[in-house]
Scaffold this motif. Structure first.
Motif, mmCIF file in Angstrom:
data_model
loop_
_atom_site.group_PDB
_atom_site.id
_atom_site.type_symbol
_atom_site.label_atom_id
_atom_site.label_comp_id
_atom_site.label_asym_id
_atom_site.label_seq_id
_atom_site.Cartn_x
_atom_site.Cartn_y
_atom_site.Cartn_z
ATOM 1 N N ASN A 19 -11.548 8.581 -49.718
ATOM 2 C CA ASN A 19 -10.246 8.775 -49.070
ATOM 3 C C ASN A 19 -9.329 9.631 -49.954
ATOM 4 O O ASN A 19 -9.059 10.767 -49.666
ATOM 5 N N LEU A 20 -8.848 9.060 -51.050
ATOM 6 C CA LEU A 20 -7.932 9.745 -51.971
ATOM 7 C C LEU A 20 -6.689 10.295 -51.257
ATOM 8 O O LEU A 20 -6.423 11.511 -51.278
ATOM 9 N N PRO A 21 -5.897 9.409 -50.630
ATOM 10 C CA PRO A 21 -4.659 9.850 -49.991
ATOM 11 C C PRO A 21 -3.595 10.194 -51.034
ATOM 12 O O PRO A 21 -3.575 9.617 -52.124
ATOM 13 N N PHE A 22 -2.722 11.119 -50.687
ATOM 14 C CA PHE A 22 -1.680 11.596 -51.599
ATOM 15 C C PHE A 22 -0.344 10.907 -51.302
ATOM 16 O O PHE A 22 0.030 10.744 -50.142
ATOM 17 N N GLY A 23 0.367 10.559 -52.371
ATOM 18 C CA GLY A 23 1.699 9.981 -52.232
ATOM 19 C C GLY A 23 2.542 10.367 -53.423
ATOM 20 O O GLY A 23 2.130 11.164 -54.274
ATOM 21 N N VAL A 24 3.750 9.815 -53.475
ATOM 22 C CA VAL A 24 4.646 10.031 -54.615
ATOM 23 C C VAL A 24 5.144 8.675 -55.081
ATOM 24 O O VAL A 24 5.495 7.814 -54.263
ATOM 25 N N PHE A 25 5.145 8.462 -56.387
ATOM 26 C CA PHE A 25 5.505 7.150 -56.926
ATOM 27 C C PHE A 25 6.278 7.299 -58.218
ATOM 28 O O PHE A 25 6.367 8.393 -58.794
ATOM 29 N N ARG A 26 6.879 6.164 -58.658
ATOM 30 C CA ARG A 26 7.338 6.110 -60.041
ATOM 31 C C ARG A 26 6.873 4.791 -60.647
ATOM 32 O O ARG A 26 6.966 3.741 -60.020
ATOM 33 N N PRO A 27 6.354 4.884 -61.890
ATOM 34 C CA PRO A 27 5.788 3.686 -62.523
ATOM 35 C C PRO A 27 6.850 2.630 -62.808
ATOM 36 O O PRO A 27 6.571 1.438 -62.718
ATOM 37 N N SER A 264 4.494 5.455 -43.659
ATOM 38 C CA SER A 264 3.697 4.875 -44.743
ATOM 39 C C SER A 264 3.726 5.837 -45.932
ATOM 40 O O SER A 264 3.892 7.049 -45.752
ATOM 41 N N PRO A 265 3.570 5.328 -47.155
ATOM 42 C CA PRO A 265 3.687 6.205 -48.325
ATOM 43 C C PRO A 265 2.492 7.124 -48.552
ATOM 44 O O PRO A 265 2.630 8.141 -49.231
ATOM 45 N N TRP A 266 1.322 6.779 -47.991
ATOM 46 C CA TRP A 266 0.112 7.551 -48.298
ATOM 47 C C TRP A 266 -0.227 8.517 -47.177
ATOM 48 O O TRP A 266 -0.325 8.117 -46.020
ATOM 49 N N ILE A 267 -0.422 9.788 -47.541
ATOM 50 C CA ILE A 267 -0.859 10.800 -46.564
ATOM 51 C C ILE A 267 -2.375 10.913 -46.677
ATOM 52 O O ILE A 267 -2.902 11.330 -47.714
ATOM 53 N N VAL A 268 -3.068 10.526 -45.605
ATOM 54 C CA VAL A 268 -4.532 10.657 -45.587
ATOM 55 C C VAL A 268 -4.862 12.062 -45.084
ATOM 56 O O VAL A 268 -4.372 12.493 -44.031
ATOM 57 N N THR A 269 -5.657 12.786 -45.855
ATOM 58 C CA THR A 269 -5.899 14.198 -45.532
ATOM 59 C C THR A 269 -6.851 14.341 -44.339
ATOM 60 O O THR A 269 -7.683 13.459 -44.082
ATOM 61 N N LEU A 270 -6.769 15.481 -43.659
ATOM 62 C CA LEU A 270 -7.714 15.740 -42.561
ATOM 63 C C LEU A 270 -9.138 15.798 -43.094
ATOM 64 O O LEU A 270 -10.086 15.446 -42.391
ATOM 65 N N ASP A 271 -9.303 16.239 -44.358
ATOM 66 C CA ASP A 271 -10.653 16.269 -44.944
ATOM 67 C C ASP A 271 -11.247 14.859 -45.030
ATOM 68 O O ASP A 271 -12.427 14.656 -44.751
ATOM 69 N N ALA A 272 -10.416 13.880 -45.423
ATOM 70 C CA ALA A 272 -10.908 12.496 -45.521
ATOM 71 C C ALA A 272 -11.171 11.910 -44.138
ATOM 72 O O ALA A 272 -12.023 11.038 -43.968
ATOM 73 N N LEU A 273 -10.433 12.400 -43.130
ATOM 74 C CA LEU A 273 -10.588 11.862 -41.764
ATOM 75 C C LEU A 273 -11.761 12.495 -41.014
ATOM 76 O O LEU A 273 -12.213 11.954 -39.996
ATOM 77 N N GLU A 274 -12.242 13.636 -41.516
ATOM 78 C CA GLU A 274 -13.255 14.407 -40.783
ATOM 79 C C GLU A 274 -14.475 13.575 -40.340
ATOM 80 O O GLU A 274 -14.932 13.724 -39.197
ATOM 81 N N PRO A 275 -15.029 12.680 -41.191
ATOM 82 C CA PRO A 275 -16.185 11.889 -40.722
ATOM 83 C C PRO A 275 -15.853 10.999 -39.528
ATOM 84 O O PRO A 275 -16.768 10.471 -38.889
#
Ligand SMILES: O=C(O)/C=C/C(=O)CC(=O)CC(=O)O
Ligand SMILES: [Ca+2]
Ligand SMILES: [Mg+2]
Length: 421
Positions: A19-27, A264-275
């Motif tokens: 998956n490896l969705p992209f988001g933005v965070f602060r520790p 939601s904070p995580w953007i799941v890429t179209l590449d991860a959704l392709e299957p």
């Protein structure tokens, strides 16, 4: 052999290495925001990966796109950069690659437990548009708001209808939603009332995050439109149905929607959704040539909405739907949006519209589930027609594979009371 990460990932996790969705965070509360990807119960800090020189492909090696407080700069780089990042990240997180796995200092600097950090909005959203692409939702809303004769307007089958939403009030999952006040109109010739909405609702939606976008005056061709979609998020288009029903004639939704929209904070890429891609429904009548696509794609994403009533510990599932219920595709929505020359910019958000399915258990909002408050829903014995203060609404979405899931995590918000008059 299925790709595996050296980071432990539970089989039910939404966030395996595929998956490896992209988001933005602060520790911590005081540290600067930075991009990350989710892996199991951890977040990998992309600013740390970038500073360590691990993005060594031709596009990203000299880029500062991961040393930013949002993903806009990365989104503007387009699909070749997104693919390069995915290849690098899958490599450095894999169980067989030592570069991060065996570097304790770098691991400590770059991998953070998800439960201990704060997720922020992933992009700076300049513009937000919300479509109306589920036929089931359009039929039901049309019947409720306008009556059973011709519930779906004739134009609906020829173009993906939308309204311009309000970008400034989009918030990240976990943010309270303040019950809006406004005008409603009971019926007939009675005068309008003013006060806290009596019909607060959720809308189960997803939204596309725009990549490079287009120049003003230069539309994006429908068969190229996927190159402009980075990925998808879950979205709740909170709606005040009494305000909406009174104000929307003739210009469409306004204050009944603009008081808050949660993503939601995580953007799941179209590449991860392709299957998990599947054929979109057959369209009849055939769309005009500018909306006719060579491949008409949807995704098999199982969606659920849970409500935790005020003061209760347990949630109840109120609907189960699927992204594949949508009639108009993401690419048709994007092409239609730009056909008049309107420019889209990196980070813009395109909501799909409420994702209702055909069954009574798959309706995407309380307006439909309770038929505008005529039938109460039972949530573990507690009844609801619309949302009450303290109720929490959570949307989840997941693609279930045989060997792994690709999921979106959750999108939630709790209703806070209206301000005192
Ligand atoms: O039928 C209407 O008048 C409006 C329906 C909506 O609530 C608009 C909307 O947000 C679109 C959607 O979520 O599908
Ligand atoms: Ca909506
Ligand atoms: Mg909204």
């Amino acid at each position: 052999m299925v790709l595996k990460s050296f980071v432990d990932v539970h089989p039910d996790s939404h966030f395996p290495i595929q998956n490896l969705p992209f988001g933005v965070f602060r520790p911590t509360e005081t540290s600067p925001a930075r991009p990350g990807v989710a892996i199991g119960d951890y977040v990998l800090d992309l600013s740390a990966v970038s500073s360590a020189g691990l993005f060594d492909g031709p596009i990203l090696k000299d880029s500062d796109c991961f040393c930013q407080p949002n993903l806009n700069k990365f989104l503007a780089l387009g699909r070749p950069a997104w693919k390069e990042a995915r290849v690098t990240l899958q490599k450095i997180l894999s169980s067989t690659e030592p570069v991060l796995r065996d570097n304790v200092a770098l691991r400590e600097k770059s991998l953070f437990p998800m439960s201990k950090l704060e997720m922020l909005l992933p992009t700076a959203i300049g513009d937000y548009t919300d479509f109306f692409s589920s036929l089931h939702h359009a039929k039901n809303c049309g019947t409720i708001f306008r009556g059973p004769q011709n519930p779906v307007p004739l134009n609906w089958f020829h173009l993906p209808i939308a309204y311009h939403g309000r970008a400034s009030s989009i918030v990240v999952s976990g943010t309270d939603i303040i019950r809006p006040r406004g005008q409603g109109h009971p019926s007939g010739n009675s005068p309008p009332y003013f006060g806290p909405t009596q019909k607060l609702d959720f809308e189960l939606e997803m939204a596309a995050v725009v990549g490079p976008g287009n120049e003003l005056g230069k539309p994006i061709e429908v068969n190229d439109a996927a190159e402009h979609i980075f990925g998808l998020v879950l979205m709740n288009d909170w709606s005040a149905r009494d305000i909406q029903a009174w104000e929307y004639v003739p210009l469409g939704p306004f204050l009944g929607k603009s008081f808050g929209t949660t993503i939601s904070p995580w953007i799941v890429t179209l590449d991860a959704l392709e299957p998990f891609a599947c054929a979109a429904p057959e369209q009849d009548p055939k769309p005009l040539p500018y909306l006719a696509e060579k491949v008409s794609k949807n995704y098999d994403i199982a969606l659920e909405v849970h409500i935790t009533p005020s003061g209760q510990k347990d949630s109840s599932v109120v609907t189960r739907s699927n992204f594949k219920n949508l009639y108009w595709t993401l690419t048709q929505q994007l092409a239609h949006h730009t056909i008049n020359g309107c420019n889209l910019r990196p980070g813009d958000l395109l909501g799909t519209g409420t994702i209702s399915g055909p069954e009574p258990e798959s309706l995407g909002c309380l307006l439909e589930l309770t038929w505008n408050g005529q039938n109460a829903l039972s949530l573990n014995g507690i009844t609801r027609k619309f949302l009450e203060d303290g109720d929490e609404v959570t949307i989840t979405g997941v693609c279930k594979g045989e060997e792994y899931n690709v999921g979106f995590g959750t999108c939630s918000g709790k209703v806070a009371p209206a301000p005192c008059p």
